[in-house]
Design a protein around this motif. Structure first.
Motif, PDB file in Angstrom:
ATOM      1  N   LEU A 110       0.819  -1.211   0.000  1.00 60.54           N
ATOM      2  CA  LEU A 110       0.000   0.000   0.000  1.00 60.54           C
ATOM      3  C   LEU A 110       0.853   1.262   0.000  1.00 60.54           C
ATOM      4  CD1 LEU A 110      -2.648  -1.028   2.665  1.00 60.54           C
ATOM      5  CD2 LEU A 110      -2.994  -0.886   0.205  1.00 60.54           C
ATOM      6  N   ASP A 111       1.963   1.226   0.727  1.00 62.45           N
ATOM      7  CA  ASP A 111       2.794   2.411   0.896  1.00 62.45           C
ATOM      8  C   ASP A 111       4.262   1.988   0.895  1.00 62.45           C
ATOM      9  OD1 ASP A 111       3.950   4.815   1.523  1.00 62.45           O
ATOM     10  OD2 ASP A 111       3.004   5.025   3.487  1.00 62.45           O
ATOM     11  N   SER A 112       4.842   1.869  -0.284  1.00 63.55           N
ATOM     12  CA  SER A 112       6.216   1.383  -0.388  1.00 63.55           C
ATOM     13  C   SER A 112       7.230   2.367   0.185  1.00 63.55           C
ATOM     14  CB  SER A 112       6.566   1.073  -1.838  1.00 63.55           C
ATOM     15  OG  SER A 112       6.539   2.250  -2.609  1.00 63.55           O
ATOM     16  N   ALA A 113       6.831   3.607   0.407  1.00 61.02           N
ATOM     17  CA  ALA A 113       7.741   4.613   0.951  1.00 61.02           C
ATOM     18  C   ALA A 113       7.807   4.569   2.474  1.00 61.02           C
ATOM     19  CB  ALA A 113       7.318   6.006   0.496  1.00 61.02           C
ATOM     20  N   HIS A 114       7.151   3.622   3.091  1.00 61.96           N
ATOM     21  CA  HIS A 114       7.160   3.495   4.548  1.00 61.96           C
ATOM     22  C   HIS A 114       8.462   2.807   4.956  1.00 61.96           C
ATOM     23  CE1 HIS A 114       5.663   3.232   8.565  1.00 61.96           C
ATOM     24  NE2 HIS A 114       4.436   3.554   8.224  1.00 61.96           N
ATOM     25  N   THR A 115       9.555   3.575   4.953  1.00 61.01           N
ATOM     26  CA  THR A 115      10.882   2.994   5.146  1.00 61.01           C
ATOM     27  C   THR A 115      11.100   2.436   6.544  1.00 61.01           C
ATOM     28  OG1 THR A 115      11.780   5.177   5.601  1.00 61.01           O
ATOM     29  CG2 THR A 115      11.989   4.360   3.344  1.00 61.01           C
ATOM     30  N   ALA A 116      10.426   2.969   7.547  1.00 58.58           N
ATOM     31  CA  ALA A 116      10.588   2.431   8.901  1.00 58.58           C
ATOM     32  C   ALA A 116      10.131   0.977   8.954  1.00 58.58           C
ATOM     33  CB  ALA A 116       9.813   3.271   9.899  1.00 58.58           C
ATOM     34  N   VAL A 117       9.055   0.675   8.250  1.00 62.54           N
ATOM     35  CA  VAL A 117       8.555  -0.697   8.190  1.00 62.54           C
ATOM     36  C   VAL A 117       9.516  -1.576   7.398  1.00 62.54           C
ATOM     37  CG1 VAL A 117       6.720  -2.149   7.226  1.00 62.54           C
ATOM     38  CG2 VAL A 117       6.139  -0.110   8.543  1.00 62.54           C
ATOM     39  N   ALA A 118       9.989  -1.080   6.280  1.00 66.26           N
ATOM     40  CA  ALA A 118      10.931  -1.848   5.468  1.00 66.26           C
ATOM     41  C   ALA A 118      12.212  -2.136   6.255  1.00 66.26           C
ATOM     42  CB  ALA A 118      11.248  -1.111   4.173  1.00 66.26           C
ATOM     43  N   LEU A 119      12.683  -1.158   7.020  1.00 65.01           N
ATOM     44  CA  LEU A 119      13.873  -1.371   7.847  1.00 65.01           C
ATOM     45  C   LEU A 119      13.626  -2.413   8.930  1.00 65.01           C
ATOM     46  CD1 LEU A 119      15.363   2.201   8.326  1.00 65.01           C
ATOM     47  CD2 LEU A 119      16.572   0.185   7.495  1.00 65.01           C
ATOM     48  N   GLU A 120      12.477  -2.347   9.563  1.00 64.62           N
ATOM     49  CA  GLU A 120      12.156  -3.325  10.608  1.00 64.62           C
ATOM     50  C   GLU A 120      12.080  -4.732  10.023  1.00 64.62           C
ATOM     51  OE1 GLU A 120       8.816  -4.225  14.011  1.00 64.62           O
ATOM     52  OE2 GLU A 120       9.117  -2.156  13.394  1.00 64.62           O
ATOM     53  N   LEU A 121      11.414  -4.857   8.873  1.00 67.09           N
ATOM     54  CA  LEU A 121      11.344  -6.169   8.230  1.00 67.09           C
ATOM     55  C   LEU A 121      12.723  -6.639   7.777  1.00 67.09           C
ATOM     56  CD1 LEU A 121       8.199  -6.520   5.934  1.00 67.09           C
ATOM     57  CD2 LEU A 121       8.907  -7.966   7.830  1.00 67.09           C
ATOM     58  N   MET A 122      13.537  -5.721   7.274  1.00 69.58           N
ATOM     59  CA  MET A 122      14.883  -6.075   6.853  1.00 69.58           C
ATOM     60  C   MET A 122      15.665  -6.675   8.019  1.00 69.58           C
ATOM     61  SD  MET A 122      17.960  -3.554   5.579  1.00 69.58           S
ATOM     62  CE  MET A 122      18.309  -3.036   7.268  1.00 69.58           C
ATOM     63  N   LYS A 123      15.614  -6.032   9.169  1.00 75.61           N
ATOM     64  CA  LYS A 123      16.329  -6.519  10.356  1.00 75.61           C
ATOM     65  C   LYS A 123      15.739  -7.843  10.836  1.00 75.61           C
ATOM     66  CE  LYS A 123      17.817  -1.934  11.688  1.00 75.61           C
ATOM     67  NZ  LYS A 123      17.647  -0.818  12.606  1.00 75.61           N
ATOM     68  N   HIS A 124      14.431  -7.989  10.735  1.00 80.17           N
ATOM     69  CA  HIS A 124      13.762  -9.240  11.107  1.00 80.17           C
ATOM     70  C   HIS A 124      14.258 -10.381  10.219  1.00 80.17           C
ATOM     71  CE1 HIS A 124      10.514 -12.012  12.150  1.00 80.17           C
ATOM     72  NE2 HIS A 124      10.241 -12.114  10.866  1.00 80.17           N
ATOM     73  N   TYR A 125      14.255 -10.165   8.914  1.00 83.88           N
ATOM     74  CA  TYR A 125      14.709 -11.199   7.978  1.00 83.88           C
ATOM     75  C   TYR A 125      16.204 -11.486   8.158  1.00 83.88           C
ATOM     76  CZ  TYR A 125      10.268 -10.915   5.454  1.00 83.88           C
ATOM     77  OH  TYR A 125       8.950 -10.963   5.111  1.00 83.88           O
ATOM     78  N   GLU A 126      16.954 -10.443   8.431  1.00 83.07           N
ATOM     79  CA  GLU A 126      18.391 -10.628   8.643  1.00 83.07           C
ATOM     80  C   GLU A 126      18.638 -11.511   9.868  1.00 83.07           C
ATOM     81  OE1 GLU A 126      22.371  -7.846   8.595  1.00 83.07           O
ATOM     82  OE2 GLU A 126      20.543  -6.993   9.425  1.00 83.07           O
ATOM     83  N   ALA A 127      17.878 -11.292  10.933  1.00 84.51           N
ATOM     84  CA  ALA A 127      18.022 -12.106  12.147  1.00 84.51           C
ATOM     85  C   ALA A 127      17.650 -13.563  11.887  1.00 84.51           C
ATOM     86  CB  ALA A 127      17.153 -11.533  13.262  1.00 84.51           C
ATOM     87  N   LEU A 128      16.761 -13.789  10.928  1.00 75.99           N
ATOM     88  CA  LEU A 128      16.353 -15.151  10.577  1.00 75.99           C
ATOM     89  C   LEU A 128      17.253 -15.764   9.500  1.00 75.99           C
ATOM     90  CD1 LEU A 128      12.479 -14.649  10.397  1.00 75.99           C
ATOM     91  CD2 LEU A 128      13.795 -15.708  12.247  1.00 75.99           C
ATOM     92  N   PHE A 129      18.289 -15.040   9.102  1.00 69.62           N
ATOM     93  CA  PHE A 129      19.215 -15.466   8.054  1.00 69.62           C
ATOM     94  C   PHE A 129      18.507 -15.691   6.725  1.00 69.62           C
ATOM     95  CE2 PHE A 129      21.174 -16.794  12.064  1.00 69.62           C
ATOM     96  CZ  PHE A 129      22.336 -16.061  11.993  1.00 69.62           C
ATOM     97  N   GLU A 130      17.466 -14.911   6.460  1.00 67.83           N
ATOM     98  CA  GLU A 130      16.770 -14.950   5.174  1.00 67.83           C
ATOM     99  C   GLU A 130      17.301 -13.774   4.354  1.00 67.83           C
ATOM    100  OE1 GLU A 130      12.515 -15.478   5.305  1.00 67.83           O
ATOM    101  OE2 GLU A 130      12.664 -16.626   7.170  1.00 67.83           O
ATOM    102  N   SER A 131      18.488 -13.969   3.801  1.00 65.30           N
ATOM    103  CA  SER A 131      19.205 -12.860   3.175  1.00 65.30           C
ATOM    104  C   SER A 131      18.500 -12.305   1.941  1.00 65.30           C
ATOM    105  CB  SER A 131      20.641 -13.256   2.840  1.00 65.30           C
ATOM    106  OG  SER A 131      20.650 -14.314   1.921  1.00 65.30           O
TER     107      SER A 131
END
Length: 199
Positions: A110-131
């Motif tokens: 809906l809102d691809s410019a919501h970078t705070a959400v993208a950053l949170e998901l990025m860190k979440h995936y990184e912690a799960l080793f889903e590069s």
């Protein structure tokens, strides 16, 4: 109706997110929750009444009730970003990580410019080793924040670097034949601002 909600909103203040969305009413919490519930019962389709009650229930740790209200509100108003962020918070608090991921991914649709959400998901995936998923989120962040160091680090990290270092180890002196990966020119990434909305 609007006056009641405004009065209720003014009667509550929120602390920081680190306080787990703690509701601090000027009156008693029970009275505030009762008034919010009454406003919601009068018009459950009202976005503000739904959000305010779901937020208050979340702040009290009543996640199942909050989630029920949020899901109903999202059926009626699937474009309201605030409901997705609150739902993601509830899902994370209840350790429902698959739904947490789906909720934030829907929000980013809906809102691809919501970078705070993208950053949170990025860190979440990184912690799960889903590069691959982490890199997808990093690319989205860099679309809007070209100098975000966390996103640059994730996007341009090389999963094979450690194995390459080990395989290129010299026989003498334990030295590695390895060059630091170069970060490509980011000037080609364009910024497309979204129109301001009430979301």
């Amino acid at each position: 109706m609007v006056e009641i909600i405004l009065i209720l909103m003014l009667s509550c203040t929120t602390n920081s997110v680190s306080d787990n969305l703690a509701l601090t009413p000027l009156e008693s919490k029970a009275e505030t929750l009762s008034a919010l519930n009454k406003a919601y019962e009068q018009n459950s389709a009202d976005k503000s009444a739904s959000y305010n009650l779901a937020y208050a229930l979340t702040s009290e740790g009543r996640y199942a009730e909050a989630l029920e209200i949020i899901d109903k509100a999202l059926e009626l108003n699937p474009e309201i970003v605030r409901f997705y962020t609150l739902k993601a918070y509830v899902c994370k608090a209840t350790f429902n990580y698959p739904e947490y991921e789906r909720t934030y991914e829907k929000l980013l649709e809906l809102d691809s410019a919501h970078t705070a959400v993208a950053l949170e998901l990025m860190k979440h995936y990184e912690a799960l080793f889903e590069s691959e998923k982490a890199k997808k989120m990093a690319a989205l962040v860099l679309k809007y924040e070209k100098d975000n160091k966390d996103a640059i680090r994730v996007l341009y990290s090389n999963d094979d670097v450690l194995s390459a270092i080990a395989s290129e180890k010299e026989d003498s002196g334990n030295q590695y034949k390895y060059e630091k990966p170069q970060i490509p020119d980011l000037s080609s990434i364009t910024f497309n601002p979204l129109p301001l909305t009430d979301r």
